[in-house]
Design a protein around this motif. Structure first.
Motif, PDB file in Angstrom:
ATOM      1  N   UNK A 101       7.771  -4.333   6.325  1.00 62.50           N
ATOM      2  CA  UNK A 101       7.616  -5.792   6.159  1.00 62.50           C
ATOM      3  C   UNK A 101       8.322  -6.268   4.877  1.00 62.50           C
ATOM      4  N   UNK A 102       8.177  -5.456   3.804  1.00 59.74           N
ATOM      5  CA  UNK A 102       8.790  -5.808   2.515  1.00 59.74           C
ATOM      6  C   UNK A 102      10.322  -5.853   2.641  1.00 59.74           C
ATOM      7  N   UNK A 103      10.908  -4.818   3.315  1.00 59.81           N
ATOM      8  CA  UNK A 103      12.368  -4.782   3.466  1.00 59.81           C
ATOM      9  C   UNK A 103      12.830  -5.979   4.296  1.00 59.81           C
TER      10      UNK A 103
ATOM     11  N   UNK B 138       0.824  -1.218   0.000  1.00 61.12           N
ATOM     12  CA  UNK B 138       0.000   0.000   0.000  1.00 61.12           C
ATOM     13  C   UNK B 138       0.852   1.260   0.000  1.00 61.12           C
ATOM     14  N   UNK B 139       2.108   1.147   0.389  1.00 63.23           N
ATOM     15  CA  UNK B 139       2.964   2.331   0.521  1.00 63.23           C
ATOM     16  C   UNK B 139       3.005   2.824   1.971  1.00 63.23           C
ATOM     17  N   UNK B 140       2.268   2.132   2.867  1.00 60.92           N
ATOM     18  CA  UNK B 140       2.321   2.527   4.288  1.00 60.92           C
ATOM     19  C   UNK B 140       3.663   2.100   4.884  1.00 60.92           C
ATOM     20  N   UNK B 141       4.059   2.758   6.018  1.00 58.79           N
ATOM     21  CA  UNK B 141       5.340   2.416   6.663  1.00 58.79           C
ATOM     22  C   UNK B 141       5.379   0.941   7.051  1.00 58.79           C
TER      23      UNK B 141
END
Ligand SMILES: Cc1cc2nc3c(=O)[nH]c(=O)nc-3n(C[C@H](O)[C@H](O)[C@H](O)COP(=O)(O)OP(=O)(O)OC[C@H]3O[C@@H](n4cnc5c(N)ncnc54)[C@H](O)[C@@H]3O)c2cc1C
Length: 291
Positions: free
Chosen positions: A279-281, A271-274
């Protein structure tokens, strides 16, 4: 003072692998050559331009284009003549079929020896179909002449030597070489000039003997204007040892061909949320994609 150089430009006709469509590969993983248009190997055009620049500077320079391939490779010779080359030779013979780079460079070196008395052999660094970048250096070895690879620009040329700027991975290098020399030119060199309209008019009927026969063209025209004849040589014309060409002269053995199709296994929407980005990183570090 030297007024001109004798240059041989190697030009290969290749399938246009940069415009690969869905029919480009056969089921067995080999290339479907019929589905791809045949073009002038791009870096050979860069090589031709370097030769033409020498001819601009020394107008008595002669440029002979040499191509080894099927009879239709005469197209690249015509194209080179339209852009400013003086003449061309097509090396074509069934006996050369099945040649790997060792056998190809041997056949090309034999043709260059037959032309003889040359100052410079210019070729592309690499062909876009075979992609080995071996033919130029191997031909230089067989001709027992120095070679300058990855050439980007001819900085200076005089009757004693040639000064060339090479494009390397981490910079440039400028070298001198005596004649005769073989030069392989990279795609970062100047692009080739376009066809010259007057030359297209003059040479539009240039053909090999095979093409003249197939087109049932007026032979009187070719006797009256010998410059319209594109020379064709076979293996015997260049003294090829049958043991060193074709399948017999090719030690490369293709064990297996695999068609590698890269597909994304999974996808993830962010979504682009922090929180999502954190989580992606974390995911890509855990999966060793990063770090
Ligand atoms: C086992 C085996 C069998 C093969 N059988 C065949 C076959 O039957 N028919 C076939 O067409 N190919 C065949 N090939 C492919 C052929 O060997 C290569 O296309 C050829 O050796 C050129 O290698 P490359 O494309 O890697 O050129 P590179 O070494 O990348 O080319 C460098 C430069 O050399 C010059 N050059 C290379 N080839 C030519 C050429 N033909 N004419 C003029 N200049 C040239 C060009 O200036 C080019 O930019 C076979 C290969 C193998 C391994």
């Amino acid at each position: 003072m030297k007024k001109g150089f004798k240059i041989i430009v190697l030009a290969k006709q290749v399938p246009d692998t940069h415009n690969v469509g869905k029919d480009a590969m056969k089921e067995d993983g080999t290339m479907n050559r019929a589905a791809l248009p045949a073009i002038f190997n791009p870096e050979d055009l860069n090589a031709l331009e370097q030769a033409l620049r020498i001819k601009d500077q020394f107008p008595e320079t002669t440029i002979t284009v040499l191509s080894m391939g099927l009879p239709k490779a005469a197209d690249v010779i015509r194209e080179a003549i339209f852009r400013g080359a003086d003449n061309g030779i097509l090396l074509t013979d069934r006996k050369l079929g099945g040649s790997d780079t060792l056998a190809t460079s041997y056949a090309i070196a034999q043709a260059i020896k037959t032309i003889g008395n040359y100052d410079i052999v210019m070729c592309g660094r690499q062909a876009i179909d075979g992609d080995t970048a071996q033919v130029g250096p191997q031909a230089a070895e067989k001709l027992e002449i120095p070679q300058v690879t990855y050439a980007e620009e001819i900085v200076d040329i005089n009757e004693k030597d040639i000064t060339i700027r090479r494009r390397l991975e981490h910079g440039v290098e400028t070298v001198n070489a005596p004649f005769p020399v073989l030069v392989t030119v990279t795609g970062s060199a100047a692009p080739c000039r376009s066809r010259n309209a007057k030359r297209v008019m003059k040479f539009k009927n240039a053909m090999t003997a095979m093409e003249i026969e197939a087109a049932n063209a007026d032979k009187a025209l070719y006797e009256a204007r010998p410059y319209l004849n594109i020379t064709t040589w076979g293996a015997d014309d260049v003294n090829i040892d049958p043991a060193r060409t074709g399948k017999a002269g090719s030690p490369t053995f293709v064990k297996e061909i695999q068609s590698v199709v890269l597909t994304a296994k999974e996808s993830k929407k962010l979504t682009g949320s922090d929180a999502d980005i954190n989580e992606f990183v974390k995911d890509i570090i855990d999966n060793h994609i990063l770090g």
